[in-house]
Motif scaffolding. Sequence first.
Motif: not given
Length: 297
Positions: A11-15, A30-37, A45-48, A74-80
């Motif tokens: 589960i990628e949490v970098g972004p 640049s954040k979007l380019a990071y996410i898309h790459a 699965e990624m925390e956006l 895939g599964r895109q997650i946001v922290l709330t």
Amino acid sequence: MFSLPKNVTLIEVGPRDGLQNEKNSIPTDSKLAYIHALQEAGIQEMELTSFVSPKWIPQMADAKEIVGQAKKVGRQIVLTPNEKGVSTALHAGAQNMAVFVGVSNTFNKKNINRTTEEAVNALFPVVRQLKEKKHFVRACISTAFHCPYEGWIKPEQTIALCQQFIDMGADELSVADTDGMANPAASFSLFNNLKEHFPHTLLTAHFHDTRKLGLTNIYASLQAGVDRFDTSAGGLGGCPFAPGATGNVATEDVLYLLNTLDIHTGVDLQKVILAVDEVAPYLSRPITTAMYQLSKQ
């Protein structure tokens, strides 16, 4: 001889977790380019991003733009963190939510100005409403091993907090070594316990590499049967409310470990390194992870 999982989900949490503590302002593009790459590398699965007050975490001020413009893979997650954050995230089009509470009372007081009990009570109706509407809910359990203010956390305290989230209806438990104090013995013991207590729940291990034990803790957790790990491409991250907590375990270094163990992830190591290049020029510190440095030689 331990039997290791044949497949592991990263589960990628970098972004989100990776960038939240970055001092330099990083352009949304640049954040979007990071996410898309990272998506191109095979991450499913990624925390956006995080829907928090930009007053406290200015790096996440573009959360609506990130959710609106990120490719739906895939599964895109946001922290709330609270009801307001959930409402804003839903209006932005987010479907999968992460909520968080620390096991430590002191950590919670310094982080969200609530005790653990108060934080859980506030989240209970929020999570219940999300589940009634069929949203995926990820529960992030901070200070599961150690607190920078209170010291070592008893395993039964962590298990009890996890149980409360299961009672709410949470789909996933992300159990975090927030200040990087865990060791392999503690990692195996806690996750072995958690696997026994919650055999039907998605159980994810979240390690920081503060004391360079991240990979050894991951190996110990694999031995306990864990097959889901939070990782951050470039080793980015650190908790702004945990003094001394440095980056998360690096996605590229974890991938190398798993590849040597013949454990399948579906993620391309070289493409992850290319993803890191998208944000590296904007960071306040150089990328020092082993596999990233080797790729530049």
